[in-house]
Write an enzyme that holds these catalytic residues in place. Structure first.
Site, short mmCIF file in Angstrom:
data_model
loop_
_atom_site.label_atom_id
_atom_site.label_comp_id
_atom_site.label_asym_id
_atom_site.label_seq_id
_atom_site.Cartn_x
_atom_site.Cartn_y
_atom_site.Cartn_z
NE ARG A 107 -0.85 23.57 -5.21
CZ ARG A 107 -2.02 23.11 -4.76
NH1 ARG A 107 -2.70 22.22 -5.46
NH2 ARG A 107 -2.51 23.52 -3.62
CG HIS A 134 -0.89 23.46 1.38
ND1 HIS A 134 -0.85 24.67 0.71
CD2 HIS A 134 -2.03 22.83 0.96
CE1 HIS A 134 -1.91 24.76 -0.09
NE2 HIS A 134 -2.64 23.67 0.06
CD GLN A 137 -6.07 24.09 3.13
OE1 GLN A 137 -6.11 24.05 1.91
NE2 GLN A 137 -7.14 24.36 3.86
CG ASP A 225 -4.58 16.12 3.17
OD1 ASP A 225 -5.51 16.14 2.32
OD2 ASP A 225 -3.46 16.61 2.95
CB CYS A 266 -6.71 20.97 3.09
SG CYS A 266 -5.89 19.55 2.33
NE ARG A 294 -5.77 27.74 0.58
CZ ARG A 294 -5.32 26.88 -0.33
NH1 ARG A 294 -5.85 25.69 -0.42
NH2 ARG A 294 -4.30 27.19 -1.14
N1 CP Z 1 -6.39 22.35 -0.55
C1 CP Z 1 -5.82 22.65 -1.75
O1 CP Z 1 -4.69 23.15 -1.82
O2 CP Z 1 -6.65 22.43 -2.80
P1 CP Z 1 -6.19 22.42 -4.34
O3 CP Z 1 -5.21 21.29 -4.51
O4 CP Z 1 -7.46 22.20 -5.11
O5 CP Z 1 -5.54 23.74 -4.64
#
Ligand code: CP
Length: 308
Positions: A107, A134, A137, A225, A266, A294
């Site tokens: 990430r 992403h 997700q 979001d 998400c 997820r």
């Molecule tokens: N939706 C998501 O990626 O959550 P986090 O940022 O907690 O990993």
């Protein structure tokens, strides 16, 4: 070697295979006697590195748990604690990490970091979020929609709010899974043109409608979001809130969607900003199924990458 870098760079057949396997693994886990280990241990003897240059709850925990459920081991690394955060090149980091581990999930901020990691790694690399996309997700989101409502192809999905990185992966999914996607939000926060052009070229042009009620009419799925993403400057917070307030997903807006429409977010959410608690905890909401998926979707992504 098979990376999972984005939805638009993975074939529709492979994406469908991942969703199907995720569903099968979820069911198998549900069917096993309570507390019994999973029969399937495809990652036994494998080490997975989880690199985070940004905060995370869902991605971190779901990848970690997913690897362990499949018999593998993980090391969770903070980008700031690695030499990567102190001047070592991404290419050298990728080459070194590849000598130790079997799979890398990262990430990061810049998409270029992900791409360089994938270019120089000799093990598969998974995109756990960049400023631009992403994909993990949205694999979970497609899986969640189909669990509740059957095939997503041909359905109407409406995104209300900021045209951010999560939206971008929805635009890719529209092209790959064949659903209709509408964006409603202020012009200043429109999605990146590259992604809109990509969806249009795939025969799934994104409809843009500035009027949220009209946009949501007849929706099978409404998504939003956070109004300020992790890479957005906090100085922009007030301006973004003012621009995005008309696009809040509340009960009045959901009333324009189909009666059985689903609501997704998400997470993490800022309750009563981008979506009200009444919607998040209401009858349309599948946000916690989405979060659970997820885990299942990413287990299938890891198997896809490792070919196991
Ligand atoms: N939706 C998501 O990626 O959550 P986090 O940022 O907690 O990993």
């Amino acid at each position: 070697m098979t990376h999972f870098l984005d939805i638009h760079t993975t074939s529709p057949e492979d994406l469908r295979g991942i969703i199907d396997q995720a569903g099968a693994m979820k069911q198998a886990r549900k069917d096993r006697p309570k507390g019994a280990p999973d029969d399937d241990q495809p990652l036994k003897g494998r080490m997975v590195a989880l690199i985070f240059e940004k905060p995370s709850t869902r991605t971190r925990v779901s990848f970690d748990v997913g690897v362990r459920q499949m018999g593998g081991e993980t090391m969770v690394l903070s980008g700031a604690d690695m030499q990567l955060g102190h001047g070592e090149t991404i290419a050298d980091t990728a080459r070194v990490m590849s000598r130790y581990v079997d799979l890398i999930m990262i990430r990061t901020f810049e998409e270029q970091t992900l791409l360089e990691m994938a270019e120089h790694a000799t093990v598969p690399v998974i995109n756990g979020l960049t400023n631009r996309t992403h994909p993990c997700q949205i694999m979970a989101d497609v899986m969640t929609f189909e669990e509740h409502r059957g095939p997503i192809a041909g359905k109407k999905v409406v995104w209300s709010g900021d045209g951010n990185n999560v939206f971008a992966s929805f635009a890719h999914a529209a092209g790959q899974f064949g659903f209709d996607l509408t964006f409603t939000g202020p012009e200043t926060l429109d999605p990146e043109k590259t992604w809109l052009d990509w969806a249009a070229a795939k025969g799934r042009p994104v409809t843009i409608d500035r009027n949220p009620e009209r946009a949501v009419a007849g929706a099978d799925l409404v998504v939003t979001d956070t109004w300020v993403s992790m890479h957005d400057p906090q100085s922009a917070r007030e301006r973004r809130h003012n621009q995005l307030r008309p696009y809040q997903v509340n009960e009045a807006l959901m009333a324009h969607a189909k009666p059985d429409a689903l609501f997704m977010h998400c997470l993490p959410a800022h309750r009563d900003d981008e979506a009200t608690s009444a919607v998040m905890d209401g009858p349309h909401s599948v946000i916690f199924d989405e979060a659970e998926n997820r885990l299942h979707a990413q287990k299938a992504v890891m198997r896809y990458c490792l070919g196991v």
